[in-house]
Scaffold this motif. Structure first.
Motif: not given
Length: 333
Positions: A159-169
Protein backbone atom coordinates in the motif's frame (compact mmCIF):
# COMPACT_ATOMS: atom_id res chain seq x y z
CA UNK A 1 -28.26 12.50 -10.84
CA UNK A 2 -28.58 16.00 -9.41
CA UNK A 3 -25.26 17.83 -9.44
CA UNK A 4 -24.07 19.68 -6.33
CA UNK A 5 -20.80 21.28 -5.18
CA UNK A 6 -17.66 19.18 -5.30
CA UNK A 7 -17.41 17.70 -1.77
CA UNK A 8 -20.39 16.24 0.10
CA UNK A 9 -18.78 13.72 2.43
CA UNK A 10 -15.65 12.79 4.37
CA UNK A 11 -12.98 10.18 3.76
CA UNK A 12 -14.18 8.34 6.86
CA UNK A 13 -17.71 8.12 5.43
CA UNK A 14 -16.28 6.87 2.13
CA UNK A 15 -14.38 4.17 4.02
CA UNK A 16 -17.53 3.17 5.88
CA UNK A 17 -19.41 2.89 2.57
CA UNK A 18 -16.69 0.70 1.09
CA UNK A 19 -16.78 -1.61 4.11
CA UNK A 20 -20.47 -2.32 3.43
CA UNK A 21 -19.95 -3.60 -0.15
CA UNK A 22 -18.08 -6.50 -1.72
CA UNK A 23 -17.86 -5.94 -5.51
CA UNK A 24 -15.87 -2.77 -6.12
CA UNK A 25 -14.42 -1.26 -9.30
CA UNK A 26 -11.64 1.32 -9.07
CA UNK A 27 -10.89 3.48 -12.10
CA UNK A 28 -8.66 6.42 -12.91
CA UNK A 29 -8.52 8.85 -15.81
CA UNK A 30 -7.51 8.33 -19.42
CA UNK A 31 -3.76 8.56 -20.05
CA UNK A 32 -3.05 7.73 -16.39
CA UNK A 33 -0.04 9.14 -14.59
CA UNK A 34 1.79 7.93 -11.49
CA UNK A 35 -0.69 9.49 -9.07
CA UNK A 36 -3.63 7.92 -10.88
CA UNK A 37 -2.23 4.38 -11.05
CA UNK A 38 -0.63 4.62 -7.62
CA UNK A 39 -3.95 5.70 -6.07
CA UNK A 40 -5.87 2.91 -7.76
CA UNK A 41 -3.47 0.19 -6.72
CA UNK A 42 -3.03 1.47 -3.16
CA UNK A 43 -6.79 1.33 -2.63
CA UNK A 44 -6.95 -2.07 -4.32
CA UNK A 45 -4.31 -3.48 -1.95
CA UNK A 46 -6.24 -2.25 1.06
CA UNK A 47 -9.63 -3.55 -0.08
CA UNK A 48 -8.16 -6.92 -1.10
CA UNK A 49 -6.81 -7.23 2.45
CA UNK A 50 -10.44 -7.05 3.59
CA UNK A 51 -11.45 -9.85 1.24
CA UNK A 52 -13.32 -7.57 -1.17
CA UNK A 53 -13.79 -8.51 -4.82
CA UNK A 54 -11.86 -5.66 -6.44
CA UNK A 55 -11.35 -4.84 -10.11
CA UNK A 56 -8.90 -2.11 -11.13
CA UNK A 57 -9.85 -0.57 -14.44
CA UNK A 58 -7.97 1.41 -17.07
CA UNK A 59 -10.15 4.11 -18.58
CA UNK A 60 -8.54 3.50 -21.98
CA UNK A 61 -6.77 0.58 -23.62
CA UNK A 62 -3.56 2.52 -24.29
CA UNK A 63 -0.37 0.68 -23.38
CA UNK A 64 1.03 1.77 -20.04
CA UNK A 65 4.61 2.81 -19.48
CA UNK A 66 7.00 0.12 -18.25
CA UNK A 67 7.62 2.48 -15.32
CA UNK A 68 4.44 1.16 -13.68
CA UNK A 69 5.34 -2.52 -13.83
CA UNK A 70 6.98 -2.65 -10.39
CA UNK A 71 3.80 -1.58 -8.59
CA UNK A 72 2.02 -4.29 -6.59
CA UNK A 73 -1.16 -5.29 -8.42
CA UNK A 74 -0.06 -3.88 -11.79
CA UNK A 75 -0.82 -7.18 -13.52
CA UNK A 76 -4.47 -6.94 -12.42
CA UNK A 77 -5.20 -3.72 -14.32
CA UNK A 78 -7.67 -4.32 -17.14
CA UNK A 79 -9.18 -1.98 -19.78
CA UNK A 80 -12.70 -0.85 -18.93
CA UNK A 81 -13.76 -2.02 -22.39
CA UNK A 82 -12.88 -5.60 -21.39
CA UNK A 83 -14.82 -5.64 -18.11
CA UNK A 84 -17.77 -8.04 -18.15
CA UNK A 85 -18.66 -8.45 -14.47
CA UNK A 86 -20.99 -6.60 -12.15
CA UNK A 87 -20.08 -3.57 -10.09
CA UNK A 88 -21.78 -2.62 -6.82
CA UNK A 89 -19.51 0.33 -6.09
CA UNK A 90 -17.59 2.39 -8.65
CA UNK A 91 -14.71 4.43 -7.21
CA UNK A 92 -13.05 6.98 -9.44
CA UNK A 93 -9.72 8.35 -8.25
CA UNK A 94 -7.90 11.36 -9.68
CA UNK A 95 -10.81 11.92 -12.11
CA UNK A 96 -12.28 15.44 -12.24
CA UNK A 97 -15.05 14.80 -14.78
CA UNK A 98 -16.73 12.25 -17.06
CA UNK A 99 -14.68 13.34 -20.07
CA UNK A 100 -11.50 12.29 -18.30
CA UNK A 101 -13.13 9.05 -17.26
CA UNK A 102 -13.83 7.98 -20.82
CA UNK A 103 -16.85 6.38 -22.46
CA UNK A 104 -16.25 2.74 -21.48
CA UNK A 105 -15.63 3.45 -17.81
CA UNK A 106 -18.57 5.87 -17.70
CA UNK A 107 -20.89 3.05 -18.75
CA UNK A 108 -19.64 0.89 -15.89
CA UNK A 109 -20.12 3.79 -13.50
CA UNK A 110 -23.73 4.15 -14.62
CA UNK A 111 -24.39 0.51 -13.74
CA UNK A 112 -23.14 0.83 -10.15
CA UNK A 113 -25.54 1.35 -7.27
CA UNK A 114 -23.02 3.57 -5.48
CA UNK A 115 -20.47 5.88 -7.05
CA UNK A 116 -17.55 7.54 -5.25
CA UNK A 117 -14.95 10.18 -6.12
CA UNK A 118 -11.61 10.71 -4.35
CA UNK A 119 -9.65 13.48 -6.05
CA UNK A 120 -7.50 16.57 -5.64
CA UNK A 121 -8.52 18.46 -8.77
CA UNK A 122 -10.53 21.63 -8.25
CA UNK A 123 -13.98 21.23 -9.81
CA UNK A 124 -17.22 23.17 -9.50
CA UNK A 125 -19.55 20.19 -9.57
CA UNK A 126 -19.60 16.56 -8.51
CA UNK A 127 -20.69 13.63 -10.61
CA UNK A 128 -20.92 10.81 -8.04
CA UNK A 129 -23.06 9.98 -5.01
CA UNK A 130 -20.18 10.47 -2.60
CA UNK A 131 -17.43 12.91 -3.49
CA UNK A 132 -14.36 14.07 -1.59
CA UNK A 133 -12.15 16.57 -3.40
CA UNK A 134 -9.28 18.43 -1.77
CA UNK A 135 -7.41 20.77 -4.16
CA UNK A 136 -4.89 21.55 -1.40
CA UNK A 137 -3.66 17.95 -1.33
CA UNK A 138 -0.46 17.42 -3.28
CA UNK A 139 -1.76 14.17 -4.76
CA UNK A 140 -4.84 12.00 -4.84
CA UNK A 141 -2.73 9.18 -3.42
CA UNK A 142 -2.40 11.21 -0.20
CA UNK A 143 -6.18 11.17 0.11
CA UNK A 144 -6.32 7.46 -0.67
CA UNK A 145 -3.69 6.92 2.04
CA UNK A 146 -5.95 8.68 4.54
CA UNK A 147 -8.95 6.66 3.34
CA UNK A 148 -7.02 3.42 3.84
CA UNK A 149 -6.35 4.40 7.46
CA UNK A 150 -10.11 4.67 8.03
CA UNK A 151 -10.58 1.16 6.60
CA UNK A 152 -8.72 -0.25 9.57
CA UNK A 153 -6.33 -2.41 7.52
CA UNK A 154 -2.62 -2.95 8.05
CA UNK A 155 -0.59 -0.24 6.34
CA UNK A 156 1.53 -2.67 4.36
CA UNK A 157 4.61 -2.10 2.24
CA UNK A 158 2.53 -2.68 -0.91
CA UNK A 159 0.00 0.00 0.00
CA UNK A 160 2.77 2.41 0.97
CA UNK A 161 4.73 1.75 -2.24
CA UNK A 162 1.73 2.55 -4.43
CA UNK A 163 0.74 5.65 -2.45
CA UNK A 164 4.32 6.97 -2.30
CA UNK A 165 4.65 6.55 -6.08
CA UNK A 166 1.60 8.73 -6.59
CA UNK A 167 2.87 11.39 -4.20
CA UNK A 168 6.41 11.34 -5.57
CA UNK A 169 5.31 11.72 -9.18
CA UNK A 170 2.67 14.41 -8.63
CA UNK A 171 5.15 16.55 -6.69
CA UNK A 172 7.84 16.10 -9.35
CA UNK A 173 10.04 14.15 -6.96
CA UNK A 174 9.15 16.72 -4.26
CA UNK A 175 10.33 19.65 -6.39
CA UNK A 176 7.02 21.33 -7.30
CA UNK A 177 5.21 24.04 -5.37
CA UNK A 178 2.75 21.48 -3.97
CA UNK A 179 5.52 19.68 -2.04
CA UNK A 180 4.43 21.22 1.25
CA UNK A 181 4.74 20.13 4.88
CA UNK A 182 1.61 18.01 4.60
CA UNK A 183 3.07 16.14 1.63
CA UNK A 184 6.36 15.45 3.40
CA UNK A 185 4.56 14.23 6.50
CA UNK A 186 2.52 11.82 4.38
CA UNK A 187 5.69 10.67 2.62
CA UNK A 188 7.33 9.98 5.99
CA UNK A 189 4.36 7.85 7.03
CA UNK A 190 4.57 5.88 3.79
CA UNK A 191 8.30 5.32 4.18
CA UNK A 192 7.75 4.22 7.77
CA UNK A 193 5.21 1.69 6.44
CA UNK A 194 7.76 0.24 4.03
CA UNK A 195 7.97 2.40 0.90
CA UNK A 196 11.56 2.50 -0.41
CA UNK A 197 12.19 5.96 -1.97
CA UNK A 198 15.41 4.98 -3.77
CA UNK A 199 13.90 1.82 -5.25
CA UNK A 200 10.68 3.54 -6.34
CA UNK A 201 12.56 6.45 -7.91
CA UNK A 202 14.85 4.12 -9.84
CA UNK A 203 12.00 1.96 -11.09
CA UNK A 204 9.84 4.88 -12.17
CA UNK A 205 12.32 7.43 -13.48
CA UNK A 206 15.25 5.33 -14.71
CA UNK A 207 13.49 3.02 -17.17
CA UNK A 208 13.23 5.27 -20.21
CA UNK A 209 12.47 3.51 -23.49
CA UNK A 210 14.55 4.15 -26.59
CA UNK A 211 11.40 5.56 -28.21
CA UNK A 212 11.02 8.14 -25.45
CA UNK A 213 14.62 9.29 -25.97
CA UNK A 214 14.03 9.62 -29.71
CA UNK A 215 10.90 11.66 -29.02
CA UNK A 216 12.86 13.89 -26.65
CA UNK A 217 15.27 14.66 -29.49
CA UNK A 218 12.31 15.47 -31.77
CA UNK A 219 10.70 17.68 -29.15
CA UNK A 220 13.91 19.67 -28.69
CA UNK A 221 14.26 20.00 -32.45
CA UNK A 222 10.67 21.31 -32.73
CA UNK A 223 11.00 23.63 -29.74
CA UNK A 224 10.64 27.37 -29.96
CA UNK A 225 10.99 30.05 -27.31
CA UNK A 226 8.27 32.68 -27.07
CA UNK A 227 7.27 35.47 -24.69
CA UNK A 228 10.84 36.79 -24.49
CA UNK A 229 12.15 33.33 -23.67
CA UNK A 230 9.78 32.76 -20.76
CA UNK A 231 7.91 29.97 -22.54
CA UNK A 232 9.23 26.84 -24.25
CA UNK A 233 6.68 25.51 -26.76
CA UNK A 234 7.08 22.27 -28.68
CA UNK A 235 5.13 19.48 -30.36
CA UNK A 236 5.31 15.90 -31.56
CA UNK A 237 3.82 14.83 -34.89
CA UNK A 238 2.18 11.53 -35.76
CA UNK A 239 5.06 10.74 -38.13
CA UNK A 240 7.58 11.26 -35.33
CA UNK A 241 5.60 8.90 -33.13
CA UNK A 242 5.54 6.26 -35.87
CA UNK A 243 9.24 6.56 -36.71
CA UNK A 244 10.15 6.04 -33.06
CA UNK A 245 7.67 3.20 -32.65
CA UNK A 246 6.37 5.18 -29.68
CA UNK A 247 3.21 4.94 -27.60
CA UNK A 248 1.52 7.71 -25.61
CA UNK A 249 3.35 6.82 -22.41
CA UNK A 250 6.66 7.56 -24.15
CA UNK A 251 5.64 11.23 -24.26
CA UNK A 252 5.02 11.70 -20.55
CA UNK A 253 8.39 13.18 -19.58
CA UNK A 254 8.86 15.42 -22.62
CA UNK A 255 7.29 18.48 -21.06
CA UNK A 256 9.56 18.18 -18.03
CA UNK A 257 12.55 18.43 -20.35
CA UNK A 258 11.23 21.76 -21.67
CA UNK A 259 10.36 22.94 -18.18
CA UNK A 260 13.88 22.28 -16.90
CA UNK A 261 15.52 24.79 -19.28
CA UNK A 262 17.06 27.75 -17.51
CA UNK A 263 14.95 30.90 -17.86
CA UNK A 264 11.78 29.06 -18.87
CA UNK A 265 8.79 29.82 -16.66
CA UNK A 266 6.18 27.80 -18.56
CA UNK A 267 6.49 24.76 -20.81
CA UNK A 268 3.87 23.80 -23.39
CA UNK A 269 3.87 20.45 -25.16
CA UNK A 270 1.46 19.36 -27.92
CA UNK A 271 1.01 15.86 -29.34
CA UNK A 272 -0.82 15.21 -32.61
CA UNK A 273 -3.28 12.31 -32.27
CA UNK A 274 -4.85 12.69 -35.69
CA UNK A 275 -8.39 13.82 -34.95
CA UNK A 276 -7.25 15.82 -31.97
CA UNK A 277 -4.21 17.45 -30.40
CA UNK A 278 -3.44 16.72 -26.77
CA UNK A 279 -1.72 19.57 -24.92
CA UNK A 280 0.05 19.95 -21.59
CA UNK A 281 1.28 22.93 -19.60
CA UNK A 282 3.78 23.06 -16.76
CA UNK A 283 4.96 26.11 -14.83
CA UNK A 284 7.77 26.63 -12.37
CA UNK A 285 6.82 30.10 -11.16
CA UNK A 286 3.47 31.61 -10.15
CA UNK A 287 1.85 31.30 -13.58
CA UNK A 288 -1.52 29.57 -13.25
CA UNK A 289 -1.47 27.23 -16.24
CA UNK A 290 -4.81 25.68 -15.29
CA UNK A 291 -6.43 29.03 -16.11
CA UNK A 292 -4.81 28.93 -19.56
CA UNK A 293 -5.91 25.33 -20.09
CA UNK A 294 -9.49 26.28 -19.23
CA UNK A 295 -9.52 28.59 -22.25
CA UNK A 296 -9.34 25.41 -24.32
CA UNK A 297 -11.83 23.42 -22.27
CA UNK A 298 -9.15 21.76 -20.15
CA UNK A 299 -7.99 22.11 -16.58
CA UNK A 300 -5.78 20.71 -13.88
CA UNK A 301 -3.62 22.36 -11.26
CA UNK A 302 -1.96 25.75 -11.02
CA UNK A 303 1.44 24.30 -11.98
CA UNK A 304 0.29 21.44 -14.23
CA UNK A 305 -2.66 21.28 -16.60
CA UNK A 306 -3.86 19.68 -19.80
CA UNK A 307 -6.34 20.19 -22.61
CA UNK A 308 -7.49 18.81 -25.96
CA UNK A 309 -7.95 20.74 -29.20
CA UNK A 310 -9.91 19.34 -32.11
CA UNK A 311 -7.83 21.21 -34.66
CA UNK A 312 -4.92 20.42 -37.02
CA UNK A 313 -1.57 20.52 -35.27
CA UNK A 314 -0.32 23.69 -36.95
CA UNK A 315 -3.46 25.59 -36.00
CA UNK A 316 -3.34 24.21 -32.45
CA UNK A 317 0.25 25.44 -32.05
CA UNK A 318 -0.77 28.92 -33.20
CA UNK A 319 -3.75 29.00 -30.82
CA UNK A 320 -1.64 27.99 -27.85
CA UNK A 321 1.13 30.43 -28.72
CA UNK A 322 -1.38 33.26 -28.99
CA UNK A 323 -2.95 32.43 -25.62
CA UNK A 324 0.41 32.19 -23.86
CA UNK A 325 1.66 35.45 -25.35
CA UNK A 326 -1.53 37.19 -24.25
CA UNK A 327 -1.09 35.95 -20.68
CA UNK A 328 2.49 37.16 -20.45
CA UNK A 329 1.74 40.41 -22.24
CA UNK A 330 -1.04 41.20 -19.77
CA UNK A 331 1.14 40.25 -16.83
CA UNK A 332 -1.25 37.57 -15.54
CA UNK A 333 1.61 35.38 -14.42
Amino acid sequence: MAVTPQTNTTLNEIAEALLKHDRICICGHVSPDGDCIGSQLALRCALAQLGKEVVVLLASADKLSVSFEFLPGFEELIPAASFEGTCDVFVQVDVPNARRLGEDASKIRQSASLTITIDHHAVDERETHLSYTDPDAASTSMLVWETVKHLGVDLTKDIATCAYTGLMTDTGRFQYQNADLRAFRAACEMVEAGADPAFISAEFFQRATLASIQLEAAAINNMRFICDGCVALSFITQDEMKRAGAVKSDCEQLINTLRSIDGVKVAAMLRDEGKQVRGSFRSKDTTDVSAIAKRFGGGGHKAAAGFTLYEPLDKAVRMVEKALCQVFREGNN
